[in-house]
Design a protein around this motif. Structure first.
Motif, PDB file in Angstrom:
ATOM      1  N   ILE A 184      36.201  51.765  28.168  1.00 19.59           N
ATOM      2  CA  ILE A 184      36.195  53.149  28.673  1.00 19.59           C
ATOM      3  C   ILE A 184      37.261  53.923  27.914  1.00 19.59           C
ATOM      4  CG2 ILE A 184      36.464  54.649  30.686  1.00 19.59           C
ATOM      5  CD1 ILE A 184      35.574  52.315  32.433  1.00 19.59           C
ATOM      6  N   LYS A 185      36.830  54.853  27.103  1.00 24.21           N
ATOM      7  CA  LYS A 185      37.721  55.507  26.133  1.00 24.21           C
ATOM      8  C   LYS A 185      38.940  56.163  26.778  1.00 24.21           C
ATOM      9  CE  LYS A 185      34.041  56.536  22.752  1.00 24.21           C
ATOM     10  NZ  LYS A 185      32.897  55.975  23.508  1.00 24.21           N
ATOM     11  N   ASN A 186      38.717  56.969  27.792  1.00 23.41           N
ATOM     12  CA  ASN A 186      39.797  57.776  28.380  1.00 23.41           C
ATOM     13  C   ASN A 186      40.337  57.100  29.638  1.00 23.41           C
ATOM     14  OD1 ASN A 186      41.546  59.894  28.725  1.00 23.41           O
ATOM     15  ND2 ASN A 186      40.017  61.298  29.551  1.00 23.41           N
ATOM     16  N   SER A 187      40.723  55.827  29.505  1.00 26.56           N
ATOM     17  CA  SER A 187      41.163  55.068  30.680  1.00 26.56           C
ATOM     18  C   SER A 187      42.599  54.593  30.530  1.00 26.56           C
ATOM     19  CB  SER A 187      40.245  53.865  30.912  1.00 26.56           C
ATOM     20  OG  SER A 187      40.337  52.945  29.841  1.00 26.56           O
ATOM     21  N   GLU A 188      43.229  54.382  31.671  1.00 29.23           N
ATOM     22  CA  GLU A 188      44.577  53.809  31.713  1.00 29.23           C
ATOM     23  C   GLU A 188      44.592  52.701  32.748  1.00 29.23           C
ATOM     24  OE1 GLU A 188      47.388  56.521  34.201  1.00 29.23           O
ATOM     25  OE2 GLU A 188      46.074  57.883  33.085  1.00 29.23           O
ATOM     26  N   LEU A 189      45.343  51.646  32.467  1.00 26.81           N
ATOM     27  CA  LEU A 189      45.336  50.444  33.288  1.00 26.81           C
ATOM     28  C   LEU A 189      46.712  50.209  33.898  1.00 26.81           C
ATOM     29  CD1 LEU A 189      44.155  47.737  34.311  1.00 26.81           C
ATOM     30  CD2 LEU A 189      44.627  46.782  32.031  1.00 26.81           C
ATOM     31  N   ARG A 190      46.724  49.965  35.212  1.00 26.33           N
ATOM     32  CA  ARG A 190      47.950  49.647  35.924  1.00 26.33           C
ATOM     33  C   ARG A 190      47.723  48.387  36.761  1.00 26.33           C
ATOM     34  NH1 ARG A 190      49.098  52.747  32.723  1.00 26.33           N
ATOM     35  NH2 ARG A 190      50.090  54.796  32.897  1.00 26.33           N
ATOM     36  N   PHE A 191      48.660  47.451  36.670  1.00 29.27           N
ATOM     37  CA  PHE A 191      48.581  46.218  37.448  1.00 29.27           C
ATOM     38  C   PHE A 191      49.579  46.255  38.606  1.00 29.27           C
ATOM     39  CE2 PHE A 191      46.800  44.409  33.466  1.00 29.27           C
ATOM     40  CZ  PHE A 191      45.668  43.818  34.008  1.00 29.27           C
ATOM     41  N   LEU A 192      49.179  45.635  39.720  1.00 29.98           N
ATOM     42  CA  LEU A 192      50.071  45.438  40.853  1.00 29.98           C
ATOM     43  C   LEU A 192      50.259  43.943  41.062  1.00 29.98           C
ATOM     44  CD1 LEU A 192      48.698  48.113  43.370  1.00 29.98           C
ATOM     45  CD2 LEU A 192      50.756  48.246  41.957  1.00 29.98           C
ATOM     46  N   ASP A 193      51.507  43.507  41.050  1.00 31.40           N
ATOM     47  CA  ASP A 193      51.805  42.082  41.217  1.00 31.40           C
ATOM     48  C   ASP A 193      51.701  41.686  42.684  1.00 31.40           C
ATOM     49  OD1 ASP A 193      52.458  39.531  40.542  1.00 31.40           O
ATOM     50  OD2 ASP A 193      54.528  39.949  39.966  1.00 31.40           O
ATOM     51  N   HIS A 194      51.549  40.394  42.934  1.00 29.09           N
ATOM     52  CA  HIS A 194      51.364  39.864  44.287  1.00 29.09           C
ATOM     53  C   HIS A 194      50.214  40.591  44.973  1.00 29.09           C
ATOM     54  CE1 HIS A 194      55.814  39.000  43.622  1.00 29.09           C
ATOM     55  NE2 HIS A 194      55.218  37.822  43.626  1.00 29.09           N
ATOM     56  N   CYS A 195      49.130  40.719  44.251  1.00 28.15           N
ATOM     57  CA  CYS A 195      47.985  41.479  44.732  1.00 28.15           C
ATOM     58  C   CYS A 195      46.721  40.884  44.131  1.00 28.15           C
ATOM     59  CB  CYS A 195      48.139  42.949  44.328  1.00 28.15           C
ATOM     60  SG  CYS A 195      46.823  44.025  44.895  1.00 28.15           S
ATOM     61  N   CYS A 196      45.671  40.803  44.951  1.00 32.92           N
ATOM     62  CA  CYS A 196      44.431  40.194  44.490  1.00 32.92           C
ATOM     63  C   CYS A 196      43.339  41.247  44.300  1.00 32.92           C
ATOM     64  CB  CYS A 196      44.009  39.097  45.471  1.00 32.92           C
ATOM     65  SG  CYS A 196      42.700  38.003  44.860  1.00 32.92           S
ATOM     66  N   HIS A 197      42.254  41.199  45.061  1.00 33.94           N
ATOM     67  CA  HIS A 197      41.023  41.925  44.732  1.00 33.94           C
ATOM     68  C   HIS A 197      40.902  43.309  45.387  1.00 33.94           C
ATOM     69  CE1 HIS A 197      37.021  42.163  43.110  1.00 33.94           C
ATOM     70  NE2 HIS A 197      36.444  42.210  44.293  1.00 33.94           N
ATOM     71  N   ALA A 198      41.740  43.618  46.355  1.00 33.09           N
ATOM     72  CA  ALA A 198      41.633  44.904  47.065  1.00 33.09           C
ATOM     73  C   ALA A 198      43.004  45.572  47.160  1.00 33.09           C
ATOM     74  CB  ALA A 198      41.031  44.700  48.454  1.00 33.09           C
ATOM     75  N   PRO A 199      43.522  46.108  46.053  1.00 31.38           N
ATOM     76  CA  PRO A 199      44.859  46.691  46.044  1.00 31.38           C
ATOM     77  C   PRO A 199      45.080  47.777  47.089  1.00 31.38           C
ATOM     78  CG  PRO A 199      44.085  46.398  43.800  1.00 31.38           C
ATOM     79  CD  PRO A 199      42.920  46.096  44.696  1.00 31.38           C
ATOM     80  N   MET A 200      44.058  48.576  47.398  1.00 29.18           N
ATOM     81  CA  MET A 200      44.243  49.670  48.357  1.00 29.18           C
ATOM     82  C   MET A 200      44.475  49.145  49.771  1.00 29.18           C
ATOM     83  SD  MET A 200      40.952  48.887  47.941  1.00 29.18           S
ATOM     84  CE  MET A 200      39.464  48.660  48.940  1.00 29.18           C
ATOM     85  N   MET A 201      44.117  47.853  50.014  1.00 29.42           N
ATOM     86  CA  MET A 201      44.389  47.229  51.303  1.00 29.42           C
ATOM     87  C   MET A 201      45.665  46.407  51.269  1.00 29.42           C
ATOM     88  SD  MET A 201      40.569  45.822  52.253  1.00 29.42           S
ATOM     89  CE  MET A 201      41.088  45.129  53.832  1.00 29.42           C
ATOM     90  N   GLU A 202      45.886  45.698  50.145  1.00 28.53           N
ATOM     91  CA  GLU A 202      46.989  44.731  50.083  1.00 28.53           C
ATOM     92  C   GLU A 202      48.304  45.362  49.643  1.00 28.53           C
ATOM     93  OE1 GLU A 202      47.204  40.009  49.107  1.00 28.53           O
ATOM     94  OE2 GLU A 202      45.806  41.242  47.980  1.00 28.53           O
ATOM     95  N   VAL A 248      38.104  56.235  39.394  1.00 32.23           N
ATOM     96  CA  VAL A 248      39.152  55.268  39.721  1.00 32.23           C
ATOM     97  C   VAL A 248      38.475  53.956  40.101  1.00 32.23           C
ATOM     98  CG1 VAL A 248      41.125  54.715  41.192  1.00 32.23           C
ATOM     99  CG2 VAL A 248      40.674  57.102  40.545  1.00 32.23           C
ATOM    100  N   LEU A 249      38.804  52.886  39.389  1.00 30.65           N
ATOM    101  CA  LEU A 249      38.211  51.578  39.638  1.00 30.65           C
ATOM    102  C   LEU A 249      39.294  50.591  40.024  1.00 30.65           C
ATOM    103  CD1 LEU A 249      35.920  51.358  36.465  1.00 30.65           C
ATOM    104  CD2 LEU A 249      35.267  52.166  38.749  1.00 30.65           C
ATOM    105  N   THR A 250      38.999  49.759  41.018  1.00 27.64           N
ATOM    106  CA  THR A 250      39.934  48.721  41.408  1.00 27.64           C
ATOM    107  C   THR A 250      39.163  47.459  41.755  1.00 27.64           C
ATOM    108  OG1 THR A 250      41.709  48.146  42.966  1.00 27.64           O
ATOM    109  CG2 THR A 250      40.029  49.670  43.778  1.00 27.64           C
ATOM    110  N   GLY A 251      39.411  46.397  41.010  1.00 23.05           N
ATOM    111  CA  GLY A 251      38.675  45.150  41.202  1.00 23.05           C
ATOM    112  C   GLY A 251      37.182  45.332  41.028  1.00 23.05           C
ATOM    113  N   SER A 252      36.774  46.179  40.104  1.00 22.68           N
ATOM    114  CA  SER A 252      35.368  46.535  39.974  1.00 22.68           C
ATOM    115  C   SER A 252      34.536  45.429  39.341  1.00 22.68           C
ATOM    116  CB  SER A 252      35.231  47.811  39.128  1.00 22.68           C
ATOM    117  OG  SER A 252      33.875  48.150  38.934  1.00 22.68           O
ATOM    118  N   SER A 253      33.307  45.278  39.838  1.00 23.59           N
ATOM    119  CA  SER A 253      32.327  44.478  39.117  1.00 23.59           C
ATOM    120  C   SER A 253      31.663  45.381  38.079  1.00 23.59           C
ATOM    121  CB  SER A 253      31.300  43.882  40.090  1.00 23.59           C
ATOM    122  OG  SER A 253      30.594  44.897  40.784  1.00 23.59           O
TER     123      SER A 253
END
Length: 260
Positions: free
Chosen positions: A218-236, A112-117
């Protein structure tokens, strides 16, 4: 909730709950507390583990992505985590998680990646925090969030104190440069585990185009966006992040069990 920090040898970490393991990795200016809502939500069903990455005090010669991956490998061995786990990483933690997965494919069941470098990042808004300038640090920390109010005084004070230490600054610079050098674009095709990408639609540090690129590579990946959210979704956006994460974990559980 207050996280209970454990120690084993040179490692400091959080280890809450029981069940399938979730290994959480924080970012460059991150801390264990970044994952508080994830721990609170998932510890009833999962074993949630967060090592405190030695970003500010690791040997300068090892200060970089490879050194942090080696640290995580040592930590996993120290706590005797033998079963494949789900690795979650935010920002630099995502980069470390990707490298860890590439080096230890049989130890990772899901990613699980979020705002990953790992492909591109605009660290701290393109410049390093100026020593002794509190308002500047406050501005740059707020830049990490869609809602500047999330950049609490406690969080700003923590970053300000870090940037006022020459030793810590040297390590931060070394790690940031290492992350920029270690572009994983050509390596990501080797990752086959189920992967969830949760991105802030308003991320200014790893913009949405970066999320789309991860999704393509990444072949087996799925992407989800959260609006009104910046670099740390698990906090914001903790509630929405946890919903997406739980759905992903449930949906991929059979794949995670049979992957290896």
């Amino acid at each position: 909730m207050e996280l209970h920090i454990q120690e084993k040898g040179d490692f400091q970490y959080v280890d809450e709950g029981s069940g399938p393991a979730l290994l959480l990795l924080h970012g460059l200016f991150g801390a264990l507390s970044n994952w508080e809502d994830v721990v609170s939500h998932f510890r009833t069903d999962y074993r949630v583990i967060i090592p405190l990455l030695p970003i500010y005090d690791m040997p300068l010669t090892q200060a970089g992505v490879p050194g942090l991956v080696k640290y995580v490998e040592g930590f996993v061995a120290a706590i005797n985590l033998t079963e494949p786990c789900t690795v979650l990483g935010n920002s630099l933690g995502g980069h470390v998680g990707l490298e860890y997965t590439l080096r230890n494919p049989t130890r990772v069941s899901r990613l699980v990646l979020t705002g990953s470098s790992g492909l591109f990042e605009d660290s701290m808004g393109g410049s390093f925090p100026k020593r002794g300038n509190y308002s500047y640090v406050q501005e740059k920390v707020a830049y990490t969030f869609y809602d500047p109010a999330v950049a609490t005084k406690e969080l700003v004070d923590e970053v300000f104190n870090v940037t006022n230490s020459n030793a810590k600054c040297l390590r931060i610079i070394a790690i940031a440069r290492s992350a920029q050098r270690h572009n994983l674009g050509k390596e990501l095709g080797r990752i086959h585990v189920p992967t969830l990408l949760v991105w802030g639609l308003n991320d200014t540090i790893t913009p949405p185009v970066v999320a789309h690129e991860f999704n393509n590579l990444i072949k087996n990946s799925e992407l989800r966006f959260l609006d009104h959210c910046c670099h740390a979704p698990m906090m914001e956006r903790p509630h929405e992040f946890n919903v997406l994460l739980r759905q992903f974990l449930r949906r991929t559980e059979p794949l995670a069990v049979t992957a290896y």
